[in-house]
Scaffold this motif. Structure first.
Motif, mmCIF file in Angstrom:
data_model
loop_
_atom_site.group_PDB
_atom_site.id
_atom_site.type_symbol
_atom_site.label_atom_id
_atom_site.label_comp_id
_atom_site.label_asym_id
_atom_site.label_seq_id
_atom_site.Cartn_x
_atom_site.Cartn_y
_atom_site.Cartn_z
ATOM 1 N N HIS A 156 10.880 0.316 10.741
ATOM 2 C CA HIS A 156 10.115 1.394 11.347
ATOM 3 C C HIS A 156 8.799 1.505 10.568
ATOM 4 C CE1 HIS A 156 9.658 4.326 14.319
ATOM 5 N NE2 HIS A 156 9.943 5.422 13.630
ATOM 6 N N TYR A 157 7.857 2.229 11.141
ATOM 7 C CA TYR A 157 6.607 2.433 10.406
ATOM 8 C C TYR A 157 6.735 3.617 9.454
ATOM 9 C CZ TYR A 157 5.828 5.774 14.270
ATOM 10 O OH TYR A 157 5.950 6.778 15.196
ATOM 11 N N VAL A 158 5.787 3.730 8.560
ATOM 12 C CA VAL A 158 5.591 4.937 7.758
ATOM 13 C C VAL A 158 4.369 5.622 8.364
ATOM 14 C CG1 VAL A 158 5.070 5.877 5.487
ATOM 15 C CG2 VAL A 158 6.551 3.855 5.700
ATOM 16 N N LEU A 159 4.543 6.806 8.910
ATOM 17 C CA LEU A 159 3.454 7.427 9.656
ATOM 18 C C LEU A 159 2.224 7.634 8.782
ATOM 19 C CD1 LEU A 159 2.639 8.698 12.426
ATOM 20 C CD2 LEU A 159 3.091 10.897 11.336
ATOM 21 N N ASP A 160 1.081 7.175 9.278
ATOM 22 C CA ASP A 160 -0.221 7.435 8.668
ATOM 23 C C ASP A 160 -0.789 8.663 9.385
ATOM 24 O OD1 ASP A 160 -2.914 7.575 8.006
ATOM 25 O OD2 ASP A 160 -3.190 5.403 7.995
ATOM 26 N N GLN A 161 -0.682 9.826 8.755
ATOM 27 C CA GLN A 161 -1.071 11.063 9.423
ATOM 28 C C GLN A 161 -2.571 11.084 9.722
ATOM 29 O OE1 GLN A 161 1.060 14.463 8.143
ATOM 30 N NE2 GLN A 161 -0.446 15.939 8.890
ATOM 31 N N GLY A 162 -3.380 10.469 8.868
ATOM 32 C CA GLY A 162 -4.816 10.402 9.132
ATOM 33 C C GLY A 162 -5.104 9.627 10.409
ATOM 34 N N TRP A 163 -4.447 8.491 10.577
ATOM 35 C CA TRP A 163 -4.600 7.692 11.798
ATOM 36 C C TRP A 163 -4.122 8.490 13.003
ATOM 37 C CZ3 TRP A 163 -0.566 6.334 15.056
ATOM 38 C CH2 TRP A 163 -0.903 5.459 16.114
ATOM 39 N N ALA A 164 -2.964 9.151 12.844
ATOM 40 C CA ALA A 164 -2.390 9.910 13.950
ATOM 41 C C ALA A 164 -3.348 11.004 14.430
ATOM 42 C CB ALA A 164 -1.053 10.518 13.533
ATOM 43 N N GLN A 165 -3.958 11.697 13.492
ATOM 44 C CA GLN A 165 -4.892 12.763 13.862
ATOM 45 C C GLN A 165 -6.142 12.183 14.533
ATOM 46 O OE1 GLN A 165 -5.235 14.540 9.978
ATOM 47 N NE2 GLN A 165 -3.743 16.152 10.454
ATOM 48 N N VAL A 230 22.238 -1.256 0.301
ATOM 49 C CA VAL A 230 20.858 -1.676 0.542
ATOM 50 C C VAL A 230 20.573 -2.948 -0.259
ATOM 51 C CG1 VAL A 230 18.422 -1.063 0.382
ATOM 52 C CG2 VAL A 230 20.115 0.696 0.983
ATOM 53 N N LYS A 231 20.406 -4.057 0.446
ATOM 54 C CA LYS A 231 20.075 -5.329 -0.215
ATOM 55 C C LYS A 231 18.591 -5.386 -0.562
ATOM 56 C CE LYS A 231 21.687 -9.297 0.775
ATOM 57 N NZ LYS A 231 21.987 -10.566 1.505
ATOM 58 N N ASN A 232 17.760 -4.970 0.408
ATOM 59 C CA ASN A 232 16.314 -4.973 0.202
ATOM 60 C C ASN A 232 15.674 -3.863 1.025
ATOM 61 O OD1 ASN A 232 15.545 -7.388 -1.490
ATOM 62 N ND2 ASN A 232 16.689 -8.445 0.122
ATOM 63 N N LEU A 233 14.579 -3.342 0.514
ATOM 64 C CA LEU A 233 13.712 -2.460 1.276
ATOM 65 C C LEU A 233 12.306 -3.021 1.135
ATOM 66 C CD1 LEU A 233 12.873 -0.009 2.900
ATOM 67 C CD2 LEU A 233 12.917 1.351 0.787
ATOM 68 N N TYR A 234 11.800 -3.602 2.221
ATOM 69 C CA TYR A 234 10.467 -4.193 2.210
ATOM 70 C C TYR A 234 9.434 -3.191 2.727
ATOM 71 C CZ TYR A 234 13.064 -8.623 1.919
ATOM 72 O OH TYR A 234 13.915 -9.649 1.551
ATOM 73 N N GLY A 235 8.211 -3.364 2.263
ATOM 74 C CA GLY A 235 7.122 -2.526 2.726
ATOM 75 C C GLY A 235 6.251 -3.196 3.763
ATOM 76 N N ASP A 236 6.536 -4.486 4.030
ATOM 77 C CA ASP A 236 5.791 -5.207 5.047
ATOM 78 C C ASP A 236 6.599 -6.419 5.483
ATOM 79 O OD1 ASP A 236 3.753 -5.840 6.806
ATOM 80 O OD2 ASP A 236 2.174 -5.477 5.324
ATOM 81 N N PHE A 237 6.175 -7.047 6.559
ATOM 82 C CA PHE A 237 6.924 -8.179 7.095
ATOM 83 C C PHE A 237 6.711 -9.465 6.305
ATOM 84 C CE2 PHE A 237 6.660 -5.189 10.643
ATOM 85 C CZ PHE A 237 7.999 -5.105 10.987
ATOM 86 N N ARG A 239 7.621 -9.444 3.333
ATOM 87 C CA ARG A 239 8.712 -9.191 2.371
ATOM 88 C C ARG A 239 8.211 -8.665 1.021
ATOM 89 N NH1 ARG A 239 9.807 -13.537 5.370
ATOM 90 N NH2 ARG A 239 11.759 -13.590 6.555
ATOM 91 N N SER A 240 7.061 -8.034 1.034
ATOM 92 C CA SER A 240 6.591 -7.369 -0.172
ATOM 93 C C SER A 240 7.435 -6.127 -0.423
ATOM 94 C CB SER A 240 5.116 -6.979 -0.033
ATOM 95 O OG SER A 240 4.925 -6.123 1.076
ATOM 96 N N GLU A 241 7.571 -5.749 -1.686
ATOM 97 C CA GLU A 241 8.400 -4.609 -2.065
ATOM 98 C C GLU A 241 7.824 -3.304 -1.522
ATOM 99 O OE1 GLU A 241 10.100 -2.518 -6.202
ATOM 100 O OE2 GLU A 241 8.903 -4.350 -6.258
ATOM 101 N N TYR A 242 8.695 -2.405 -1.102
ATOM 102 C CA TYR A 242 8.256 -1.104 -0.603
ATOM 103 C C TYR A 242 7.687 -0.275 -1.747
ATOM 104 C CZ TYR A 242 8.238 3.555 1.388
ATOM 105 O OH TYR A 242 7.838 4.799 1.808
ATOM 106 N N THR A 243 6.537 0.363 -1.501
ATOM 107 C CA THR A 243 5.936 1.292 -2.452
ATOM 108 C C THR A 243 5.492 2.535 -1.681
ATOM 109 O OG1 THR A 243 3.621 0.575 -2.205
ATOM 110 C CG2 THR A 243 5.022 -0.701 -3.724
ATOM 111 N N ASN A 244 4.995 3.515 -2.417
ATOM 112 C CA ASN A 244 4.542 4.741 -1.745
ATOM 113 C C ASN A 244 3.250 4.531 -0.956
ATOM 114 O OD1 ASN A 244 2.699 4.544 -3.813
ATOM 115 N ND2 ASN A 244 3.336 6.418 -4.860
ATOM 116 N N LYS A 245 2.702 3.318 -1.003
ATOM 117 C CA LYS A 245 1.518 2.989 -0.213
ATOM 118 C C LYS A 245 1.857 2.110 0.989
ATOM 119 C CE LYS A 245 -1.743 3.324 -4.084
ATOM 120 N NZ LYS A 245 -2.788 2.614 -4.870
#
Length: 255
Positions: A156-165, A230-237, A239-245
């Motif tokens: 799923h995405y992580v909502l970018d509220q700035g983009w959404a607005q 949870v084996k992995n949580l990626y932040g992008d396709f 396969r980079s590691e998920y971060t708060n960014k």
């Protein structure tokens, strides 16, 4: 090529979403920034397995078709929209009929013919689940249909509220050629983590539906409660590691 099996579904999940846009679905969804990258990711993950592959939200079969083409695996495609499944019948060649089964089912009540090693739900399909109850039911259903040690992947995405607005209540171009112009229009309910989407083809409304998002912390709690590892949580396709960014959340779970 008759490979659609119909099972009972609740009124709420009657498969009406995408029935109108099904004929243009690939063109419409190609306007998403992650259309190509997500497809490549799920194909690569499927090719790691030498067993029956299950796609939840198989849609028009764009990912399933590539898996069938590049491997000898059997594929079970599940969707709640009969019109989308009919597009899969049209777009996947008859030569794969002996390796392809299509099921019309509600994900929350998933019942596969047998337990499988690998199930995935690509391209933000999880966002059609309205609340934590539905997400929990779906994860429990998936778990029941997975072999011990089996893998389930969804994103799923992580909502970018700035983009959404910025795009709220504006028509966003998704696809255009000499015959058709497809646009999205979004309105957001940030308090309830809900988006309303209107899809127009040549200025005619083809679809209107609700879509939902969730944060990593809340879905992680459900995942643990259901009993997945949870084996992995990626932040992008890539396969980079998920971060708060990160702008994506891609969950790799083990039964």
């Amino acid at each position: 090529l008759k490979i659609i099996f119909i099972v009972n579904m609740s009124d709420k999940e009657n498969g009406m979403i995408y029935s109108q846009i099904s004929q243009y679905y690939n063109k419409w969804s190609s306007g998403n920034k992650y259309y190509v990258a997500s497809g490549k990711f799920y194909i690569e993950e499927a090719l790691k397995h030498n067993s029956t592959i299950v796609e939840l939200g198989v849609g028009t079969g764009r990912i399933a078709g590539e898996i069938l083409k590049k491997s000898m695996n059997k594929v079970i495609g599940v969707d709640n929209c009969e019109e989308m499944l009919k597009q899969t019948e049209k777009q996947i060649k008859k030569e794969y009929a002996d390796r392809l089964m299509l099921l019309k089912q509600d994900f929350r009540e998933l019942k596969l013919p047998f337990k499988c090693e690998y199930i995935y739900m690509p391209f933000r399909t999880f966002g059609h689940l309205e609340n934590n109850e539905d997400r929990t039911r779906t994860l429990k259903a998936v778990k029941k249909n997975l072999l011990s040690g089996g893998v389930f992947i969804f994103d799923h995405y992580v909502l970018d509220q700035g983009w959404a607005q910025k795009v709220s209540n504006e028509q966003v171009l998704m696809y255009e050629d000499s015959d058709i112009r497809i646009t999205d229009e979004y309105s957001f309910d940030f308090n309830n983590k809900k988006m309303h989407c209107i899809v127009r083809c040549n200025d005619v409304i083809f679809e209107s539906f609700e879509f939902y998002w969730f944060d990593v912390k809340s879905i992680f709690k459900i995942i643990k409660e259901v009993g997945f590892k949870v084996k992995n949580l990626y932040g992008d396709f890539n396969r980079s590691e998920y971060t708060n960014k990160s702008v994506n959340q891609i969950w790799v779970l083990e039964n």
